[in-house]
Design a protein around this motif. Sequence first.
Motif, PDB file in Angstrom:
ATOM      1  N   ALA A  21      -4.343  -0.531  14.188  1.00 54.65           N
ATOM      2  CA  ALA A  21      -3.567  -0.719  12.963  1.00 54.65           C
ATOM      3  C   ALA A  21      -2.101  -0.343  13.192  1.00 54.65           C
ATOM      4  CB  ALA A  21      -4.165   0.106  11.827  1.00 54.65           C
ATOM      5  N   ASN A  24      -0.513  -2.920  15.278  1.00 54.84           N
ATOM      6  CA  ASN A  24      -0.345  -4.129  14.473  1.00 54.84           C
ATOM      7  C   ASN A  24       0.942  -4.118  13.649  1.00 54.84           C
ATOM      8  OD1 ASN A  24      -0.923  -5.601  11.720  1.00 54.84           O
ATOM      9  ND2 ASN A  24      -2.234  -6.573  13.269  1.00 54.84           N
ATOM     10  N   GLU A 150      -6.561  -1.553  -6.383  1.00 55.81           N
ATOM     11  CA  GLU A 150      -6.875  -2.156  -5.084  1.00 55.81           C
ATOM     12  C   GLU A 150      -8.131  -1.498  -4.492  1.00 55.81           C
ATOM     13  OE1 GLU A 150      -6.840  -4.858  -3.113  1.00 55.81           O
ATOM     14  OE2 GLU A 150      -4.700  -4.851  -3.594  1.00 55.81           O
ATOM     15  N   TYR A 151      -8.904  -2.311  -3.769  1.00 57.99           N
ATOM     16  CA  TYR A 151     -10.106  -1.780  -3.118  1.00 57.99           C
ATOM     17  C   TYR A 151      -9.788  -1.314  -1.704  1.00 57.99           C
ATOM     18  CZ  TYR A 151     -13.088  -3.571  -6.829  1.00 57.99           C
ATOM     19  OH  TYR A 151     -13.700  -3.790  -8.035  1.00 57.99           O
ATOM     20  N   TYR A 153     -11.626   0.969   1.793  1.00 58.95           N
ATOM     21  CA  TYR A 153     -12.928   1.308   2.383  1.00 58.95           C
ATOM     22  C   TYR A 153     -13.078   2.831   2.515  1.00 58.95           C
ATOM     23  CZ  TYR A 153     -17.028   1.131   5.348  1.00 58.95           C
ATOM     24  OH  TYR A 153     -18.298   1.292   5.844  1.00 58.95           O
ATOM     25  N   GLU A 196      -7.075   1.516   7.821  1.00 57.16           N
ATOM     26  CA  GLU A 196      -7.267   0.696   9.032  1.00 57.16           C
ATOM     27  C   GLU A 196      -8.569  -0.097   8.990  1.00 57.16           C
ATOM     28  OE1 GLU A 196      -7.391   3.948   8.864  1.00 57.16           O
ATOM     29  OE2 GLU A 196      -9.339   4.534   9.680  1.00 57.16           O
ATOM     30  N   LYS A 197      -9.388   0.169   7.954  1.00 60.88           N
ATOM     31  CA  LYS A 197     -10.647  -0.564   7.798  1.00 60.88           C
ATOM     32  C   LYS A 197     -10.652  -1.310   6.471  1.00 60.88           C
ATOM     33  CE  LYS A 197     -12.140  -0.082  11.426  1.00 60.88           C
ATOM     34  NZ  LYS A 197     -12.526  -1.285  12.170  1.00 60.88           N
ATOM     35  N   ALA A 199      -8.892  -4.086   5.596  1.00 60.59           N
ATOM     36  CA  ALA A 199      -8.369  -5.438   5.717  1.00 60.59           C
ATOM     37  C   ALA A 199      -6.846  -5.472   5.532  1.00 60.59           C
ATOM     38  CB  ALA A 199      -9.099  -6.383   4.759  1.00 60.59           C
ATOM     39  N   GLU A 200      -6.320  -6.591   5.088  1.00 63.08           N
ATOM     40  CA  GLU A 200      -4.867  -6.775   5.040  1.00 63.08           C
ATOM     41  C   GLU A 200      -4.212  -5.809   4.055  1.00 63.08           C
ATOM     42  OE1 GLU A 200      -3.484  -8.937   7.318  1.00 63.08           O
ATOM     43  OE2 GLU A 200      -5.571  -9.095   7.971  1.00 63.08           O
ATOM     44  N   LEU A 203      -3.598  -2.634   5.923  1.00 65.73           N
ATOM     45  CA  LEU A 203      -2.483  -2.733   6.881  1.00 65.73           C
ATOM     46  C   LEU A 203      -1.131  -2.606   6.190  1.00 65.73           C
ATOM     47  CD1 LEU A 203      -3.724  -5.571   9.262  1.00 65.73           C
ATOM     48  CD2 LEU A 203      -3.768  -3.102   9.649  1.00 65.73           C
TER      49      LEU A 203
END
Lengths: 216, 283
Positions: A21, A24, A150-151, A153, A196-197, A199-200, A203
């Motif tokens: 991440a 990225n 927002e969701y 993890y 980092e888990k 998704a976008e 990030l």
Amino acid sequence: MKKKVVIVDYQLGNLFSVKQALLNVGLDVVISSQADDINDADAVVLPGVGAFADAMSNLAKMGLVDPLKNYIAGGKPFMGICLGLQLLFTNSEEFGDSKGLDIIPGTVKKFKPSPEFPVLKVPQISWNQIGKPEGRSWDDSPLGESKEGEYMYFVHSYYVEPQDHKVALTETTYGDVKYVSSILKKNIFACQFHPEKSAEEGLKIYKRWALNNQLI
Amino acid sequence: MNVRIIPRLDIKGPNLVKGIHLEGLRVLGKPEAFARYYYENGADELFFQDTVASLYDRNSLHDIITLTAREIFIPLTVGGGLRTIQDIRDVLRAGADKVSINTAAIKNPAFIREAALKFGSSTIVVAIEAIRQQNGEYLAYTDNGREHTGIEVLSWARQVEELGAGEIVITSVDREGTGLGFDVELTRMVAEQVGIPVIAHGGASSPEDIARAVTAGKADAVAVSSILHYDYITHQQHAGNYEKEGNTSFLTSGRGFNKIKPCTLQDIRGKLISEKIPTRSTI
């Protein structure tokens, strides 16, 4: 020259995804267990999955407790993830009472079933929503581009309870517990969820954190 | 808990495969392409299973995991042939977030505890392959439902939790790949036995089945493969860029999924939301 971000490796948890991440979003990453690297870092990330007491004992054995405290006190950017959030607190009720780094006054508590949620599954392993505590704006924070609700993890059995609610950046509800799912205090950003888990949307948080701290 | 939808990718060598009752594998294509597609379409996690690892006693997915983990930022669980702490360490290092163990746990239950202490409970998923017996009892199997263990599933599930597993994935070998729907009774019995999350796997043929696994089966998450894979392949064929490397004639012949209604992740998500089942949704 690219800024140097150090991921602290204290042999708990998976560092691969945190590293990916950070790469990225365009950062240089060093994974290290050395106090010198922490001292010299432009930014430090403390990840971690596992038991609180083990984590503290590993940090102590590796001589990283004081370097981490000194680094954070020095005011340079710091990010804690999951256990890396919990370790900042005074103590955890895991195994009676375990002492933490005591940088953020407060305790770490375990999810328990309640009369209303008698079958609460623990650990919480799920995508869950982050919301703004009353009166809190995200504009100045790593969540500057994230949406209310927002969701993210989550994987955890314990949650933090800071003494001073002003450090709370997000809140999340599991069962009937509304808990602080990330904090922001000066140079410290730490979250219970795993950006980092996530998704976008996750990030985006790394990117904003790096931008806010002029790392990229 | 918000229900997770987890595409499951069964892999043999470099290929994504799919069987029925975990057997009779057919090649569907490149796992990386499927993984990418599911990530972009809102998968909550991905589950990679090395289907032949048990035969060779090793997991060979390291390269595929590393490729995937570099560009896919959701949790990856990897299973198949993980026998030792070093095996687990190696796949985590390659980029997995969680591991799924079955045979090694059954041969030596203490392995669960050792692994949970070493890597954290939430990293350790125990897979239970269940086959219903004539007397209605469920027994655990290993090696894709080939090896009989004589272990009763519900007591095993309880033991697995006590030993420190973070999750259980319960596979109905009877239903797997058939499109007959999840074994809801099996899922419910296991989910009610334990305080850790339970992932239902085996038999999904439609979004309705998946909703039922959650409402009647009390599953915390669902692992799905055929319905998503077949939909993806159909889309790729329509798009005209499908690489004809797999044995896909069964798809066009209609034999492969006569009971399986191919659908997208969005279809499943939409069904859950319409049934008011809490799940991650776009906001």
